[in-house]
Write an enzyme that holds these catalytic residues in place. Structure first.
Site, PDB file in Angstrom:
ATOM      1  N   GLU A  21      -7.186   0.713  -4.810  1.00  0.00           N
ATOM      2  CA  GLU A  21      -7.231   0.676  -3.342  1.00  0.00           C
ATOM      3  C   GLU A  21      -8.571   0.179  -2.781  1.00  0.00           C
ATOM      4  OE1 GLU A  21      -3.834   4.156  -2.882  1.00  0.00           O
ATOM      5  OE2 GLU A  21      -5.907   4.630  -2.411  1.00  0.00           O
ATOM      6  N   LYS A  35       2.912  11.636  -3.384  1.00  0.00           N
ATOM      7  CA  LYS A  35       2.093  10.743  -4.210  1.00  0.00           C
ATOM      8  C   LYS A  35       1.157  11.530  -5.134  1.00  0.00           C
ATOM      9  CE  LYS A  35      -1.416   7.139  -3.701  1.00  0.00           C
ATOM     10  NZ  LYS A  35      -1.985   6.164  -2.775  1.00  0.00           N
ATOM     11  N   ASP A  72       0.879  -1.162   0.000  1.00  0.00           N
ATOM     12  CA  ASP A  72       0.000   0.000   0.000  1.00  0.00           C
ATOM     13  C   ASP A  72       0.918   1.213   0.000  1.00  0.00           C
ATOM     14  OD1 ASP A  72      -1.588   2.164   0.587  1.00  0.00           O
ATOM     15  OD2 ASP A  72      -2.287   1.424   2.527  1.00  0.00           O
ATOM     16  N   ASP A  91     -12.721   5.540   1.054  1.00  0.00           N
ATOM     17  CA  ASP A  91     -11.317   5.599   1.453  1.00  0.00           C
ATOM     18  C   ASP A  91     -10.848   7.045   1.461  1.00  0.00           C
ATOM     19  OD1 ASP A  91      -8.610   5.565   1.700  1.00  0.00           O
ATOM     20  OD2 ASP A  91      -8.235   4.204   0.023  1.00  0.00           O
TER      21      ASP A  91
END
Ligand code: AMP
Length: 567
Positions: free
Chosen positions: A146, A69, A7, A169
């Protein structure tokens, strides 16, 4: 050989592996499962990754990077010392550190990985993630969305049930929403939506700004060090408010005065109202795209540290009139699911009865010209062929005609994106097709897109009059598969490359409908005509799931008509 699950988060990253006891997280050298996604340089020029780098964010902001990211696949870059780093270089350093931890823990080299990405990442961002893996010396077997990973982690708990999940999420910098259906051990993603620029850090930003206003300081004029300290404090305040109703902190300002900063949960709710509104939209869109209503959702799964915020939980509880489940730590869920996917890829025997299907997260199509006035065409329009959220693998075809009579060349440009004009979408490739000179008529071409779970798109263009087929293969992740592996995959998908209208089961069903029409009269006949119209419209949309559902819906009615046939 172990395949690890990773992850790669905005704030923290985790690594995991599938064992005989199920998915397991691997601790880093400090004994923690969470490795901060931070990279820095020490005074001696040594590269620091994880907690060591994170600790220096406040003391050495110029020599440390985090939250990169969100820049994956962009031109963004930052100098650390003398070297220039792109987001994928920094991510590669995080991946390398996780790889080393896993090797130390497992006592064996780790060379293959499944890496999770936000469902909303486009092709460029996905490629950047693959590149980061390669730089770190990992063969990235597959990227997993994800939310899909999250559902896999939960799906395992309830293998025999039938359930519709909504996975929400909210991580540090990204927001993903997915609707998944689990039935008979098959997990199917029905829709996904999100916002790649919304996350827990935005909530921290709002609190930082509020604190700055209270201190009456201009954040831009604040020293970098003090600004970072204030942000750190805001982050702590935000997290503490998840379990307490009021928090207060001491802060030494630029002029060495001690100040008290406090914040209540109510005030926090008021400050973040705008962000909560932004959360609503992708949730509503995902539910709509899946063709569902709020009451059809059986379980709401929370993922990501920021879903610990009571304001977020109550927003979701209000929208779905149900309390979200979170029996797996929201920080661990994705890594656990990535391990399950790693187990699936390595065909772990414990996972034999679990099948997965995934969706294409963006629309794929071609450029077309549309007629804006008689004989006058305008190029640059987007013609979707595989629409966003279509279950993959999938194959769809459309029939187009040449614009001009006598035209001998067709340059077909392929794009990915959601904009009506191709200029605003991502260009993927081009096929040049020769057309026989035909001055009398427009020539027809069939364009078939086949998209595989490994992110490879095959484009076939057939000129109907000559039967000549041109083929273009566009790899989402160049080099991951060899040419013969790709060809073998698409050979396997040949059965998909049939229009649903021509599939045996649908041919037979259409014939039964036609026969029933023949055998009845009056109102009954009109009802059967309606069924035929509905079924034909669904066939034209080429959505397998929808076709099966419609057939199943019509079946009992058709059967009843067949049983009381007047002939
Ligand atoms: P992730 O990317 O999933 O690790 O999410 C990290 C985000 O969750 C960061 O913005 C954290 O500040 C936030 N977060 C972590 N724990 C809490 C908490 N207890 N309450 C509120 N936000 C939290």
């Amino acid at each position: 050989m172990n395949i690890v699950g990773i992850d790669l988060g905005t704030t923290n990253s985790l690594i995991s592996v599938f064992t005989d006891d199920g998915p397991e997280l691997i601790p880093n050298a400090l004994g923690d499962f969470l490795t901060p996604s931070a990279v820095g340089l020490s005074g001696k020029g040594q590269v620091l990754v994880g907690q060591a780098a994170k600790d220096r964010l406040v003391t050495h902001p110029q020599l440390t990077q985090s939250r990169f990211k969100r820049y994956m696949g962009t031109n963004w870059g930052q100098k650390l010392g003398r070297k220039h780093y792109r987001a994928e270089d920094l991510s590669a350093l995080v991946l390398g550190s996780l790889k080393a931890d896993a090797e130390a823990h497992l006592g064996a080299p780790v060379e293959r990985a499944i890496i999770s990405v936000p469902a909303y990442f486009n092709d460029v961002q996905r490629k950047a993630t693959m590149a980061a893996g390669q730089i770190a010396g990992l063969k990235v077997e597959r990227l997993i969305n994800e939310p899909t990973a999250a559902a896999l982690a939960y799906g395992l708990n309830d293998k025999d049930g039938e359930s519709t999940f909504l996975v929400v999420d909210l991580g540090g910098g990204t927001f993903d929403v997915s609707i998944l259906e689990m039935f008979d051990g098959v997990m199917e993603v029905r829709a996904s939506a999100g916002d790649a620029f919304l996350g827990g850090e935005d909530f921290t930003d709002v609190v930082t700004k509020h604190f700055a206003e209270k201190l009456d300081v201009n954040l831009d004029k604040f020293s970098a060090k003090k600004a970072a300290m204030l942000r750190d404090l805001a982050d702590q305040a935000k997290a503490k408010l998840s379990s307490e109703h009021e928090v207060s902190f001491k802060f030494i300002d630029d002029k060495s005065n001690e100040q008290t900063l406090s914040l209540t949960r109510n005030k926090f709710e008021e400050l973040t109202e705008g962000l909560l509104k932004k959360l609503r939209h992708p949730i509503q869109r995902a539910v709509m795209d899946a063709g569902l209503r709020a009451e059809n959702i059986d379980q709401v799964v929370l993922v990501g540290g920021a879903t610990r915020m009571p304001v977020v939980r109550s927003l979701i509880a209000r929208m779905f009139k149900t309390f979200p489940v979170h029996n797996i730590n929201p920080d661990h869920v994705i890594a656990m699911g990535a391990a399950v996917q790693a187990g699936l890829v390595s065909r772990h025997s414990a996972l034999d009865d679990i099948v997965m299907t995934d969706v294409c997260p963006f629309t794929l199509g071609t450029e077309v010209a549309i007629e804006i006035a008689r004989g006058q065409h305008e190029n640059g329009h987007f013609q979707p062929i595989i629409e966003r959220n279509t279950v993959i693998p999938v194959s769809r075809s459309v029939r187009n005609a040449t614009i001009h009579k006598g035209q001998t060349q067709l340059n077909l440009r392929i794009f990915q994106g959601e904009a009506p004009r191709v200029n605003n979408n991502v260009f993927l490739g081009q096929v040049n097709v020769s057309i026989p000179k035909n001055n009398k008529e427009h020539e027809a071409v069939d364009i078939r897109f086949t998209y595989d779970v490994s992110g490879v798109l095959e484009v076939l263009v057939e000129v109907l009059s000559t039967k000549e087929v041109s083929r273009l293969v566009i790899e989402g992740n160049p080099g991951a598969l060899t040419k013969s592996e790709i060809d073998a995959r698409f050979k396997e998908l040949d059965k998909l490359k049939v229009h649903p209208r021509d599939e045996t089961v649908n041919v037979a069903f259409t014939a039964r409908l036609a026969k029933a029409y023949e055998n009845h009269l009056g109102d009954t006949r009109a009802e059967i005509q309606h069924m035929i119209t509905v079924f034909e419209a669904v066939l034209a949309r080429q959505n397998k799931h929808e076709i099966t559902e419609t057939r199943e819906e019509i079946e009992p009615h058709l059967k009843a008509f067949e049983d009381r046939s007047i002939f």
